[in-house]
Scaffold this motif. Structure first.
Motif, PDB file in Angstrom:
ATOM      1  N   ARG A 181      35.488 -53.462 -33.826  1.00 27.87           N
ATOM      2  CA  ARG A 181      35.953 -53.362 -35.207  1.00 27.87           C
ATOM      3  C   ARG A 181      34.907 -53.887 -36.195  1.00 27.87           C
ATOM      4  NH1 ARG A 181      42.261 -55.468 -34.514  1.00 27.87           N
ATOM      5  NH2 ARG A 181      43.070 -53.517 -33.561  1.00 27.87           N
ATOM      6  N   LYS A 182      34.244 -54.934 -35.811  1.00 28.61           N
ATOM      7  CA  LYS A 182      33.214 -55.470 -36.689  1.00 28.61           C
ATOM      8  C   LYS A 182      32.057 -54.488 -36.855  1.00 28.61           C
ATOM      9  CE  LYS A 182      30.197 -59.485 -37.210  1.00 28.61           C
ATOM     10  NZ  LYS A 182      29.762 -60.770 -36.598  1.00 28.61           N
ATOM     11  N   LYS A 183      31.638 -53.840 -35.747  1.00 29.20           N
ATOM     12  CA  LYS A 183      30.561 -52.862 -35.839  1.00 29.20           C
ATOM     13  C   LYS A 183      30.997 -51.641 -36.638  1.00 29.20           C
ATOM     14  CE  LYS A 183      28.349 -54.192 -31.494  1.00 29.20           C
ATOM     15  NZ  LYS A 183      27.945 -53.766 -30.124  1.00 29.20           N
ATOM     16  N   PHE A 184      32.291 -51.231 -36.480  1.00 32.71           N
ATOM     17  CA  PHE A 184      32.799 -50.096 -37.228  1.00 32.71           C
ATOM     18  C   PHE A 184      32.764 -50.376 -38.736  1.00 32.71           C
ATOM     19  CE2 PHE A 184      36.467 -47.824 -39.119  1.00 32.71           C
ATOM     20  CZ  PHE A 184      36.016 -46.522 -38.930  1.00 32.71           C
ATOM     21  N   GLU A 185      33.164 -51.579 -39.159  1.00 31.37           N
ATOM     22  CA  GLU A 185      33.131 -51.929 -40.576  1.00 31.37           C
ATOM     23  C   GLU A 185      31.694 -51.973 -41.088  1.00 31.37           C
ATOM     24  OE1 GLU A 185      35.561 -52.205 -42.637  1.00 31.37           O
ATOM     25  OE2 GLU A 185      37.132 -51.886 -41.137  1.00 31.37           O
TER      26      GLU A 185
END
Length: 282
Positions: free
Chosen positions: A260-264
């Motif tokens: 999720r952090k990489k997606f954001e």
């Protein structure tokens, strides 16, 4: 009335409470006023320095401002050979520590009454000074020893406060040479300490025994960080990964949180490229 057969007390030394002996001074032969010095043998248990031996040092109080160390030495030289003379604002157990500084690097001395330490060559000279009759004053200013006071003393002090440029440069160069030498020695000691604390390939640290009485070296920040990282690696090697159910569950949660952090981060980067008109999906 018949005269008294007792010996007059004025021809002997006058001892006052505290173990002090009175010693009279007068400025010149024509002076009527007298000044009182109070002296006794210097006996301090805490005194361990060699420049004030306990059996040959005289402690003097109420030293007038017109008595310099040179004048003081000549006054007490009549009792015997004087090894050293020291005048201070307050009683002290030792001299100033550290490198010797010129008068140009020191604050101006206070003008007032001082305390003195007179070190004789022999112990008999100290006894002679203590037993000197108090009604026989010592003369400070004589034809051979001129002592200036008042305006003449101020003019002399003002004139002596100026230094020649070449002499001043010599003093500064000598001081800086000693300072650079001390800094170089300190840097060499730090390098040796760092080399001793350096780890080898297997993680061992060589510890050597310092000189007797030396304090232990404090741990540096880098050494503490290396020790902490070493403990973390050791702990990770010992623990079992995904052995228990809760470990597997926590690993999945951490993995999802990373995705999720990489997606954001990717969304923000694409939005920035679109704003700059550099986004070309095809």
């Amino acid at each position: 009335m018949a005269p008294s057969k007792k010996k007059h007390a004025s021809s002997q030394a006058c001892i006052i409470p505290g173990g002090f002996t009175e010693l009279s001074l007068k400025f010149s032969c024509n002076s009527v006023a007298r000044h009182k010095l109070y002296l006794k043998e210097h006996k301090v248990r805490a005194e361990k320095s060699s420049h004030r031996p306990l059996d040959r040092t005289l402690f003097v109080l109420n030293v007038p401002p017109y008595c310099s160390e040179g004048v003081f030495r000549e006054l007490f030289s009549q009792f015997g050979s004087v090894q050293s003379v020291e005048l201070r604002d307050h009683p002290g157990s030792s001299r100033e520590s550290g490198p010797g500084l010129s008068k140009l690097f020191k604050p101006a001395k206070k003008q007032g009454f001082k305390v003195g330490y007179v070190v004789f060559q022999t112990a008999s000279s100290l006894s002679a000074a203590k037993s000197h009759p108090h009604n026989v004053p010592l003369v400070v200013c004589t034809e051979e020893r001129q002592v200036k006071t008042g305006v003449q003393k101020w003019i002399q002090q003002y004139t002596s406060s100026f230094s020649q440029p070449d002499k001043l440069q010599e003093i500064v160069d000598s001081f800086m040479e000693g300072y650079d030498k001390r800094k170089e020695e300190e840097a060499n000691r730090q390098q040796e300490a760092a080399a001793q604390q350096q780890e080898d390939e297997e993680g061992w640290v060589k510890v050597t025994r310092g000189p007797k009485g030396a304090k232990g070296r404090p741990h540096t920040e880098a050494a503490n960080q290396r020790t902490l990282q070493k403990e973390i690696r050791k702990k990770k090697r010992k623990e079992l990964m995904n052995f228990y159910t809760w470990q597997h569950r926590n690993t999945q949660k951490e993995h999802i949180a990373d995705l999720r952090k990489k997606f954001e981060e990717d969304k923000n980067r694409i939005a920035l490229l679109r704003a700059q008109r550099k986004f070309k999906p095809y």
